[in-house]
Write a protein that holds these residues in place. Structure first.
Motif, PDB file in Angstrom:
ATOM      1  N   ASN A 150      -3.801  41.181  75.835  1.00  0.00           N
ATOM      2  CA  ASN A 150      -5.218  41.043  76.147  1.00  0.00           C
ATOM      3  C   ASN A 150      -5.456  41.794  77.453  1.00  0.00           C
ATOM      4  OD1 ASN A 150      -7.822  40.163  76.468  1.00  0.00           O
ATOM      5  ND2 ASN A 150      -7.315  38.050  76.887  1.00  0.00           N
ATOM      6  N   GLY A 152      -2.996  41.761  80.027  1.00  0.00           N
ATOM      7  CA  GLY A 152      -1.700  42.135  80.601  1.00  0.00           C
ATOM      8  C   GLY A 152      -1.359  41.388  81.880  1.00  0.00           C
ATOM      9  N   ALA A 197     -11.779  36.977  71.688  1.00  0.00           N
ATOM     10  CA  ALA A 197     -10.443  37.031  72.298  1.00  0.00           C
ATOM     11  C   ALA A 197     -10.347  37.880  73.564  1.00  0.00           C
ATOM     12  CB  ALA A 197      -9.444  37.537  71.268  1.00  0.00           C
ATOM     13  N   GLY A 285      -0.027  32.420  66.473  1.00  0.00           N
ATOM     14  CA  GLY A 285      -0.989  33.209  65.721  1.00  0.00           C
ATOM     15  C   GLY A 285      -1.745  34.109  66.677  1.00  0.00           C
TER      16      GLY A 285
HETATM   17  C1  FAD Z   1      -3.703  37.356  89.481  1.00  0.00           C
HETATM   18  C2  FAD Z   1      -3.495  36.224  88.517  1.00  0.00           C
HETATM   19  C3  FAD Z   1      -4.282  35.083  88.640  1.00  0.00           C
HETATM   20  C4  FAD Z   1      -4.128  34.012  87.762  1.00  0.00           C
HETATM   21  N1  FAD Z   1      -4.931  32.913  87.885  1.00  0.00           N
HETATM   22  C5  FAD Z   1      -4.792  31.871  87.037  1.00  0.00           C
HETATM   23  C6  FAD Z   1      -5.622  30.712  87.127  1.00  0.00           C
HETATM   24  O1  FAD Z   1      -6.496  30.625  87.970  1.00  0.00           O
HETATM   25  N2  FAD Z   1      -5.413  29.689  86.270  1.00  0.00           N
HETATM   26  C7  FAD Z   1      -4.442  29.740  85.321  1.00  0.00           C
HETATM   27  O2  FAD Z   1      -4.288  28.774  84.576  1.00  0.00           O
HETATM   28  N3  FAD Z   1      -3.661  30.828  85.186  1.00  0.00           N
HETATM   29  C8  FAD Z   1      -3.809  31.888  86.017  1.00  0.00           C
HETATM   30  N4  FAD Z   1      -3.000  32.986  85.891  1.00  0.00           N
HETATM   31  C9  FAD Z   1      -2.001  33.005  84.818  1.00  0.00           C
HETATM   32  C10 FAD Z   1      -2.652  33.420  83.504  1.00  0.00           C
HETATM   33  O3  FAD Z   1      -3.231  32.288  82.895  1.00  0.00           O
HETATM   34  C11 FAD Z   1      -1.582  34.020  82.587  1.00  0.00           C
HETATM   35  O4  FAD Z   1      -1.067  35.189  83.173  1.00  0.00           O
HETATM   36  C12 FAD Z   1      -2.089  34.303  81.190  1.00  0.00           C
HETATM   37  O5  FAD Z   1      -0.981  34.478  80.351  1.00  0.00           O
HETATM   38  C13 FAD Z   1      -2.980  35.523  81.132  1.00  0.00           C
HETATM   39  O6  FAD Z   1      -3.498  35.672  79.845  1.00  0.00           O
HETATM   40  P1  FAD Z   1      -4.139  37.065  79.373  1.00  0.00           P
HETATM   41  O7  FAD Z   1      -4.532  36.886  77.958  1.00  0.00           O
HETATM   42  O8  FAD Z   1      -5.170  37.458  80.350  1.00  0.00           O
HETATM   43  O9  FAD Z   1      -2.925  38.068  79.580  1.00  0.00           O
HETATM   44  P2  FAD Z   1      -1.929  38.855  78.612  1.00  0.00           P
HETATM   45  O10 FAD Z   1      -0.806  39.276  79.501  1.00  0.00           O
HETATM   46  O11 FAD Z   1      -2.617  39.934  77.886  1.00  0.00           O
HETATM   47  O12 FAD Z   1      -1.422  37.780  77.555  1.00  0.00           O
HETATM   48  C14 FAD Z   1      -0.674  36.666  77.975  1.00  0.00           C
HETATM   49  C15 FAD Z   1      -0.016  35.977  76.788  1.00  0.00           C
HETATM   50  O13 FAD Z   1      -0.998  35.567  75.847  1.00  0.00           O
HETATM   51  C16 FAD Z   1      -0.799  36.217  74.596  1.00  0.00           C
HETATM   52  N5  FAD Z   1      -2.107  36.563  74.059  1.00  0.00           N
HETATM   53  C17 FAD Z   1      -3.055  37.349  74.624  1.00  0.00           C
HETATM   54  N6  FAD Z   1      -4.116  37.422  73.805  1.00  0.00           N
HETATM   55  C18 FAD Z   1      -3.829  36.674  72.710  1.00  0.00           C
HETATM   56  C19 FAD Z   1      -4.520  36.366  71.509  1.00  0.00           C
HETATM   57  N7  FAD Z   1      -5.732  36.850  71.248  1.00  0.00           N
HETATM   58  N8  FAD Z   1      -3.907  35.581  70.607  1.00  0.00           N
HETATM   59  C20 FAD Z   1      -2.666  35.080  70.832  1.00  0.00           C
HETATM   60  N9  FAD Z   1      -1.972  35.338  71.940  1.00  0.00           N
HETATM   61  C21 FAD Z   1      -2.553  36.125  72.873  1.00  0.00           C
HETATM   62  C22 FAD Z   1       0.068  37.423  74.898  1.00  0.00           C
HETATM   63  O14 FAD Z   1       0.831  37.810  73.787  1.00  0.00           O
HETATM   64  C23 FAD Z   1       0.939  36.867  75.998  1.00  0.00           C
HETATM   65  O15 FAD Z   1       1.916  36.064  75.407  1.00  0.00           O
HETATM   66  C24 FAD Z   1      -3.145  34.075  86.745  1.00  0.00           C
HETATM   67  C25 FAD Z   1      -2.349  35.224  86.626  1.00  0.00           C
HETATM   68  C26 FAD Z   1      -2.517  36.288  87.499  1.00  0.00           C
HETATM   69  C27 FAD Z   1      -1.654  37.516  87.347  1.00  0.00           C
END
Ligand code: FAD
Length: 592
Positions: A150, A152, A197, A285
């Motif tokens: 999504n 990253g 998503a 999923g």
């Molecule tokens: C700067 C920073 C700030 C953060 N702040 C918070 C916060 O305030 N609160 C908190 O709880 N967490 C926080 N996090 C952690 C964050 O929740 C995780 O990094 C989360 O995994 C990010 O999800 P994403 O979908 O944006 O990222 P991605 O890296 O794209 O995806 C993360 C995971 O989700 C999976 N995924 C993505 N999209 C889908 C989809 N559509 N269906 C199924 N799986 C999917 C991916 O395969 C991977 O396993 C933070 C992280 C960072 C780096």
């Protein structure tokens, strides 16, 4: 010729291994260069079948390396390396450098060309469910590694994979406000919002604000909402008031790894609904959308307070930290969230986030702490302000708006309320925090209390330790752009096996927040999933029987491992033999 022979031997091993195991899950996934790797025609057919959405991404750091070196472009990459939005808009980039193995790193020697490293080989820029469904079919037919990306943001390396094909969900931006949610699947009646998503936290908060609503979303505005955040549980500045992100979910639209588009709710595919709500991203999923509760917005008071260690003794500094610690249960009991960062350099509390409270009420809550600081003779900077709603308050917190990535190694523990409730445990807590700081660590100390009561007693897969938690306590060491891989790994080791381990000893029964923990956590099952693990594994195997979805810390992830070249192989007994055979072949590669 020898290379070809070597490659054929590898493919033979892959084939043989499947036969040995006697299962239809291949022993290893393919990598580019393998004889069985899909032909150019096969890729082209896939691309035609998905409206030309297939991308062969060039790593984000390529302009910093021969033969693509471009000084101007490289400078842009270097300047933006710590900005989440820069990586988010790139089809294969991820934000945690520990997983990049220095591959195509913008700060390494430009004369060394980029190698494939842990980056995905192809990305599908998804706009329709069919794009995901056809990609799933293709990767399964060709035995390829599959990844969902999504934004990253993931600290656990789950949104990349060597030689994989990823579905990139980031451009799915639908947001639909539902004024009066009414469904037989839930007793909830009230405002809700259906979120596609690819929507980020800030996009969602901005959209619901226009309707006088607030939702439970992450503190970092650029984190994706319906990806890793919600599936990992998701904490928020509103969590002490309404519970975790996953507690808000009314239903999901999901594409199963078998290619079916289904609804998961408390009354439809209930097991999948349960697992997706806290059981970890990228495991059960591919989420297409999520429908969540929304709340009437209320005015929010925020406060900040900071002091440096300069001019005060260590003893005074730690008395001040202890004063903060003693005061925080009053904050969380008042459904307030607070985020403090401290190390031997100083203390910064930014923000105290108090939805529904006035400036006077927040001043009263902070008074005992401030009285202690005055008594200790500490000079501090302090501000308190009231804002008309969630968006206005959220947007005025510099620590959230300017959040950088790629700048630290992280570990984490959830710390239960009981540590604040008796003197001896509290003393142990303070000694541990002090010892971590004395060894060069910094604490990301988040006071949040998402009890079952505030969450409305949901039945979901959020790690039970969250319900007694007073803290999600991050522990970090800072990462330097020019740091060697060896030194990065040493620091990650220290964070995990010394700092997070010291926190673990305070409350071994608790756990760790799987989205913000050490990627080399030694006890994944207990720390991230606890008593939910066995049920989660059953649900995973029901919906993903061919194990297409993988993450090293994900449920079922321990059944696979990566070889030195990044190939994903099964780790069962016979797999061990095959992996050893593969390692032998790899070690012979130079001699062949
Ligand atoms: C700067 C920073 C700030 C953060 N702040 C918070 C916060 O305030 N609160 C908190 O709880 N967490 C926080 N996090 C952690 C964050 O929740 C995780 O990094 C989360 O995994 C990010 O999800 P994403 O979908 O944006 O990222 P991605 O890296 O794209 O995806 C993360 C995971 O989700 C999976 N995924 C993505 N999209 C889908 C989809 N559509 N269906 C199924 N799986 C999917 C991916 O395969 C991977 O396993 C933070 C992280 C960072 C780096």
């Amino acid at each position: 010729m020898w290379q070809k022979a070597w490659s054929t031997a590898i493919d033979a091993a892959l084939l043989l291994s499947g036969a040995i195991v006697g299962t239809d899950i291949p022993q290893c996934r393919l990598l580019p260069g393998d004889v069985a790797w899909p032909s150019t025609d096969a890729w082209s057919t896939l691309n035609n079948s998905i409206d030309g959405r297939l991308i062969k991404p060039i790593p984000i750091g390529a302009p910093c390396h021969h033969p693509n070196y471009d000084a101007e472009q490289c400078e842009i990459v270097r300047k933006n390396w710590r900005q989440p939005a820069f990586h988010e808009l790139h089809p294969s980039s991820i934000m945690d450098p520990i997983f990049l193995n220095k591959t195509c790193d913008p700060f390494t020697d430009p004369s060394i060309p980029c190698s494939r490293g842990p980056y995905v080989e192809y990305t599908v820029n998804v706009t329709k469910p069919e794009h995901v469904i056809k990609t799933l079919k293709f990767v399964e037919e060709h035995n390829l590694r599959f990844v969902i990306k999504n934004t990253g943001h993931d600290y656990m390396g789950r949104s990349t994979g060597a030689g994989a094909v990823s579905v990139w969900m980031h451009h799915l931006k639908g947001i639909t406000i539902i004024d009066n949610y009414d469904s037989p699947s839930s007793s909830y009646k009230g405002a809700a919002v259906k979120v596609s998503a690819g929507v980020t936290g800030e996009e969602l908060v901005g959209a619901v604000d226009k309707h006088g609503l607030a939702i439970v979303s992450g503190e970092c505005p650029t984190v994706g909402f319906a990806g890793g955040y919600i599936q990992g549980g998701g904490h928020s500045v509103l969590s002490s008031r309404y519970g975790m992100g996953a507690d808000q979910v009314l239903s999901y639209e999901v594409i199963t790894p078998g290619g079916k588009f289904v609804t998961a709710s408390p009354t439809e595919n209930e097991d999948l609904y349960w697992a997706l709500s806290g059981g970890g991203g990228g495991t059960y999923g591919i989420l297409w959308s999520v429908t969540i509760k929304a709340y009437p917005d209320v005015p929010v008071t925020i406060a900040s307070l900071a002091f440096a260690t300069q001019g005060i003794s260590q003893d005074t500094f730690w008395k001040a930290i202890a004063a903060y610690q003693r005061n925080t249960p009053r904050l969380t009991d008042a459904k307030v969230f607070s985020f403090a960062v401290y190390s031997l350099a100083g203390f910064s509390l930014d923000p105290v986030f108090a939805p529904g409270l006035t400036v006077d009420e927040v001043n009263a809550l902070l008074k005992p702490f401030i009285d202690d600081l005055n008594e200790l003779g500490i000079q501090y900077m302090h501000s308190v302000s009231n804002h008309p709603g969630y968006l206005a308050a959220f947007s005025s917190v510099p620590a959230f708006q300017g959040a950088e990535i790629a700048n630290f190694q992280i570990g984490n523990r959830l710390l239960p309320r009981r540590l604040w409730e008796d003197e001896s445990s509290f003393e142990d807590l303070m000694n541990t925090l002090k010892s971590i700081a004395n060894q060069g660590g910094a604490l990301l100390d988040i006071a949040v209390r998402p009890t079952l009561e505030v969450a409305g007693y949901p039945d979901n897969a959020i790690l039970p330790a969250w319900r007694n938690a007073e803290r999600t306590m991050g522990v970090i060491t800072m990462l330097d752009d020019h740091q060697s891989l060896e030194s990065i790994f040493n620091d990650q080791h220290k964070v995990t096996h010394e700092f997070a381990e010291a926190l673990r000893r305070l409350a071994p029964e608790a756990g760790s927040y799987l989205n913000e923990a050490s990627p080399i956590e030694p006890n994944v099952k207990h720390a991230f999933y606890g008593a939910n693990y066995d049920r989660l594994l059953q649900i995973k195997d029901k919906y993903d029987p061919h194990q297409l979805l993988y993450g090293s810390i994900s449920v079922g992830g321990d059944r696979w491992e990566e070889t030195a070249e990044g190939r994903l192989c099964r780790r069962d007994t016979s797999g061990g033999m095959i992996i050893q055979f593969r390692r032998y072949l790899e070690s012979m590669k130079g001699e062949l």
